[in-house]
Design a protein around this motif. Structure first.
Motif, PDB file in Angstrom:
ATOM      1  N   GLU A 158      39.255  53.595  33.473  1.00  0.00           N
ATOM      2  CA  GLU A 158      38.306  52.958  34.611  1.00  0.00           C
ATOM      3  C   GLU A 158      39.253  51.665  35.125  1.00  0.00           C
ATOM      4  OE1 GLU A 158      34.353  52.207  34.322  1.00  0.00           O
ATOM      5  OE2 GLU A 158      33.812  54.088  33.221  1.00  0.00           O
ATOM      6  N   LEU A 159      39.339  51.330  36.426  1.00  0.00           N
ATOM      7  CA  LEU A 159      40.193  50.439  36.898  1.00  0.00           C
ATOM      8  C   LEU A 159      39.035  49.520  37.581  1.00  0.00           C
ATOM      9  CD1 LEU A 159      42.671  48.585  37.610  1.00  0.00           C
ATOM     10  CD2 LEU A 159      43.141  50.354  39.402  1.00  0.00           C
ATOM     11  N   HIS A 160      39.131  48.284  37.203  1.00  0.00           N
ATOM     12  CA  HIS A 160      38.250  47.336  37.776  1.00  0.00           C
ATOM     13  C   HIS A 160      38.949  46.032  38.502  1.00  0.00           C
ATOM     14  CE1 HIS A 160      34.451  49.141  36.373  1.00  0.00           C
ATOM     15  NE2 HIS A 160      35.233  49.383  35.227  1.00  0.00           N
ATOM     16  N   TRP A 161      38.630  45.698  39.676  1.00  0.00           N
ATOM     17  CA  TRP A 161      39.544  44.481  40.235  1.00  0.00           C
ATOM     18  C   TRP A 161      38.904  43.195  40.401  1.00  0.00           C
ATOM     19  CZ3 TRP A 161      44.444  45.619  40.934  1.00  0.00           C
ATOM     20  CH2 TRP A 161      45.027  47.138  41.285  1.00  0.00           C
ATOM     21  N   ILE A 162      39.539  42.178  39.948  1.00  0.00           N
ATOM     22  CA  ILE A 162      38.879  40.874  40.242  1.00  0.00           C
ATOM     23  C   ILE A 162      39.701  40.151  41.413  1.00  0.00           C
ATOM     24  CG2 ILE A 162      38.542  38.394  39.271  1.00  0.00           C
ATOM     25  CD1 ILE A 162      37.845  39.879  36.824  1.00  0.00           C
ATOM     26  N   ASP A 163      39.299  39.687  42.586  1.00  0.00           N
ATOM     27  CA  ASP A 163      39.980  39.139  43.579  1.00  0.00           C
ATOM     28  C   ASP A 163      40.121  37.577  43.476  1.00  0.00           C
ATOM     29  OD1 ASP A 163      41.215  39.034  46.057  1.00  0.00           O
ATOM     30  OD2 ASP A 163      39.206  38.890  47.262  1.00  0.00           O
ATOM     31  N   LYS A 164      41.060  37.277  43.950  1.00  0.00           N
ATOM     32  CA  LYS A 164      41.539  35.741  43.851  1.00  0.00           C
ATOM     33  C   LYS A 164      41.907  35.482  42.366  1.00  0.00           C
ATOM     34  CE  LYS A 164      39.307  34.268  48.243  1.00  0.00           C
ATOM     35  NZ  LYS A 164      38.392  33.508  48.713  1.00  0.00           N
ATOM     36  N   CYS A 165      42.740  36.203  41.703  1.00  0.00           N
ATOM     37  CA  CYS A 165      42.751  36.158  40.390  1.00  0.00           C
ATOM     38  C   CYS A 165      44.124  36.522  40.022  1.00  0.00           C
ATOM     39  CB  CYS A 165      41.885  37.122  39.895  1.00  0.00           C
ATOM     40  SG  CYS A 165      41.988  37.053  37.851  1.00  0.00           S
ATOM     41  N   GLY A 166      44.765  35.979  39.092  1.00  0.00           N
ATOM     42  CA  GLY A 166      46.167  36.220  38.468  1.00  0.00           C
ATOM     43  C   GLY A 166      46.594  36.983  37.263  1.00  0.00           C
ATOM     44  N   HIS A 167      46.994  36.574  36.473  1.00  0.00           N
ATOM     45  CA  HIS A 167      47.593  37.250  35.017  1.00  0.00           C
ATOM     46  C   HIS A 167      46.603  37.358  33.984  1.00  0.00           C
ATOM     47  CE1 HIS A 167      50.332  39.718  32.718  1.00  0.00           C
ATOM     48  NE2 HIS A 167      50.434  38.581  31.898  1.00  0.00           N
ATOM     49  N   VAL A 168      45.610  36.433  34.222  1.00  0.00           N
ATOM     50  CA  VAL A 168      44.727  35.955  33.163  1.00  0.00           C
ATOM     51  C   VAL A 168      43.433  36.018  33.364  1.00  0.00           C
ATOM     52  CG1 VAL A 168      44.839  34.808  30.693  1.00  0.00           C
ATOM     53  CG2 VAL A 168      46.692  34.442  31.964  1.00  0.00           C
ATOM     54  N   MET A 225      40.479  36.702  32.159  1.00  0.00           N
ATOM     55  CA  MET A 225      39.417  36.145  31.350  1.00  0.00           C
ATOM     56  C   MET A 225      39.416  34.595  31.259  1.00  0.00           C
ATOM     57  SD  MET A 225      42.014  37.093  29.617  1.00  0.00           S
ATOM     58  CE  MET A 225      43.296  36.409  28.233  1.00  0.00           C
ATOM     59  N   MET A 226      40.309  33.917  31.623  1.00  0.00           N
ATOM     60  CA  MET A 226      40.485  32.464  31.795  1.00  0.00           C
ATOM     61  C   MET A 226      40.373  32.093  33.381  1.00  0.00           C
ATOM     62  SD  MET A 226      44.110  31.341  29.700  1.00  0.00           S
ATOM     63  CE  MET A 226      43.840  29.812  30.195  1.00  0.00           C
ATOM     64  N   GLU A 227      40.562  32.634  34.331  1.00  0.00           N
ATOM     65  CA  GLU A 227      40.524  32.443  35.680  1.00  0.00           C
ATOM     66  C   GLU A 227      38.992  32.687  36.228  1.00  0.00           C
ATOM     67  OE1 GLU A 227      43.523  31.887  39.474  1.00  0.00           O
ATOM     68  OE2 GLU A 227      43.861  33.295  37.973  1.00  0.00           O
ATOM     69  N   HIS A 228      38.639  33.787  35.602  1.00  0.00           N
ATOM     70  CA  HIS A 228      37.334  34.070  36.190  1.00  0.00           C
ATOM     71  C   HIS A 228      36.671  34.721  35.087  1.00  0.00           C
ATOM     72  CE1 HIS A 228      37.941  33.595  40.661  1.00  0.00           C
ATOM     73  NE2 HIS A 228      39.043  34.139  40.570  1.00  0.00           N
ATOM     74  N   PRO A 229      36.078  34.026  34.177  1.00  0.00           N
ATOM     75  CA  PRO A 229      35.711  34.483  32.867  1.00  0.00           C
ATOM     76  C   PRO A 229      34.404  35.302  33.020  1.00  0.00           C
ATOM     77  CG  PRO A 229      35.489  31.825  32.967  1.00  0.00           C
ATOM     78  CD  PRO A 229      36.352  32.482  34.120  1.00  0.00           C
ATOM     79  N   LYS A 230      33.392  34.561  34.109  1.00  0.00           N
ATOM     80  CA  LYS A 230      32.033  35.182  34.245  1.00  0.00           C
ATOM     81  C   LYS A 230      32.414  36.709  34.859  1.00  0.00           C
ATOM     82  CE  LYS A 230      29.154  31.043  34.843  1.00  0.00           C
ATOM     83  NZ  LYS A 230      28.344  30.336  35.768  1.00  0.00           N
ATOM     84  N   LYS A 231      33.329  36.813  35.781  1.00  0.00           N
ATOM     85  CA  LYS A 231      33.319  37.975  36.379  1.00  0.00           C
ATOM     86  C   LYS A 231      34.014  39.105  35.331  1.00  0.00           C
ATOM     87  CE  LYS A 231      33.810  36.408  40.954  1.00  0.00           C
ATOM     88  NZ  LYS A 231      34.975  36.346  42.525  1.00  0.00           N
ATOM     89  N   PHE A 232      34.911  38.525  34.764  1.00  0.00           N
ATOM     90  CA  PHE A 232      35.567  39.234  33.728  1.00  0.00           C
ATOM     91  C   PHE A 232      34.397  39.936  32.474  1.00  0.00           C
ATOM     92  CE2 PHE A 232      37.543  40.062  29.587  1.00  0.00           C
ATOM     93  CZ  PHE A 232      38.846  40.729  30.028  1.00  0.00           C
ATOM     94  N   ILE A 233      33.527  39.008  32.071  1.00  0.00           N
ATOM     95  CA  ILE A 233      32.506  39.097  31.179  1.00  0.00           C
ATOM     96  C   ILE A 233      31.635  40.422  31.811  1.00  0.00           C
ATOM     97  CG2 ILE A 233      30.541  38.454  30.097  1.00  0.00           C
ATOM     98  CD1 ILE A 233      32.144  35.828  29.298  1.00  0.00           C
ATOM     99  N   ASN A 234      31.192  40.123  32.909  1.00  0.00           N
ATOM    100  CA  ASN A 234      30.387  40.952  33.572  1.00  0.00           C
ATOM    101  C   ASN A 234      30.884  42.564  33.696  1.00  0.00           C
ATOM    102  OD1 ASN A 234      27.764  41.473  35.162  1.00  0.00           O
ATOM    103  ND2 ASN A 234      29.305  41.717  36.989  1.00  0.00           N
ATOM    104  N   ILE A 235      31.910  42.442  34.004  1.00  0.00           N
ATOM    105  CA  ILE A 235      32.685  43.870  34.077  1.00  0.00           C
ATOM    106  C   ILE A 235      32.737  44.529  32.756  1.00  0.00           C
ATOM    107  CG2 ILE A 235      34.743  45.125  34.549  1.00  0.00           C
ATOM    108  CD1 ILE A 235      35.195  43.070  36.695  1.00  0.00           C
TER     109      ILE A 235
END
Length: 261
Positions: free
Chosen positions: A219-229, A231-241
């Motif tokens: 499965e592929l999930h995207w996080i916008d306004k986000c680079g290579h890391v 879980m550091m740049e958007h930890p809440k969104k990463f954790i939610n997914i």
């Protein structure tokens, strides 16, 4: 919470389904702080081994040796059917283990993973003594350059200007580029979650799409306004997914188990 197993250093927290977090080439255990704080409270055991990037003999400084290290580590701490969560080089290692050891790997989460294509420093460190150049390259890893703090840039600058660490970093980068997994991915049958930054310049979005196409159960999930890391740049969104994906995956496993009784 911090342990030594032989010469291996790792962090462990919580009880339950094991999540093994694998950092990237310029990364470390702190990259996963948000996950370490969150998932033990939700009934997961989080384990983060410190990869021996600069401690192996030069002739063994390659991605194959790192995959053997992690495999041996999992055996030593008696962990089976774990979810491997890998960023960048760590994702590449996770895929190599998943291909060979279905007994150890329940599922895989890839974020900015190498294994198909990645833009890195390449085969040399041009201007390695130029702090502003290293700062610029470090900032390019993130969508928001402010994430590349002075402390982080200082760490990268130290690594590339340390003769032994710099050489070993290049060996590992070359090894990752050399071991392309395009022909191997169809053999990986475990569930895969791809969590990717839309503005990842190191492993661009087309890399995520190619992983998704080649991995049978992904499965592929995207996080916008986000680079290579992510879980550091958007930890809440990463954790939610990640939490939703893990919950659905484990729920399906239980449903399949009871349907066979």
């Amino acid at each position: 919470m911090s342990y030594f197993k032989g010469k291996k250093y790792y962090v462990k927290k919580g009880k339950g389904h094991p999540l093994i977090l694998l950092h990237g080439l310029m990364g470390g255990l702190s990259n996963f702080n948000a996950l370490l704080d969150f998932f033990p409270k939700k009934g997961y055991q989080v384990i983060i081994p410190s990869l021996p990037l600069y401690k192996m003999p030069l002739f063994l400084t390659n991605i194959y040796s790192l995959s053997k290290f992690v495999t041996k580590f999992l055996n030593e701490i008696s962990v089976k059917k774990a979810t491997l969560i890998g960023n960048s080089l760590g994702g590449h290692i996770a895929l190599m283990i998943a291909k060979k050891r279905m007994d150890l790997v329940h599922s895989v989460v890839l974020t900015g993973s190498s294994g198909l294509f990645e833009k890195s420093f390449g085969y040399a460190f041009p201007k390695r003594e130029n702090y502003e150049y290293i700062k610029k390259k470090s900032q390019e890893v993130f969508y928001d350059p402010k994430i590349a703090t002075k402390k982080l840039v200082d760490e990268v600058f130290h690594i590339v200007n340390d003769k032994k660490k710099g050489i070993k970093t290049l060996y590992l980068a070359r090894s990752a580029m050399k071991y392309n997994m395009a022909q191997d991915l169809s053999m990986i049958q475990q569930p895969i979650c791809l969590i990717w930054g839309k503005q990842d310049h190191v492993t661009p979005p087309e890399v995520a799409e190619e992983f998704h196409r080649l991995l049978p159960h992904s499965e592929l999930h995207w996080i916008d306004k986000c680079g290579h890391v992510p879980m550091m740049e958007h930890p809440k969104k990463f954790i939610n997914i990640l939490e939703k994906w893990l919950t659905n995956l484990i729920k399906k496993k239980h449903e399949n188990f009871f349907s066979t009784i």
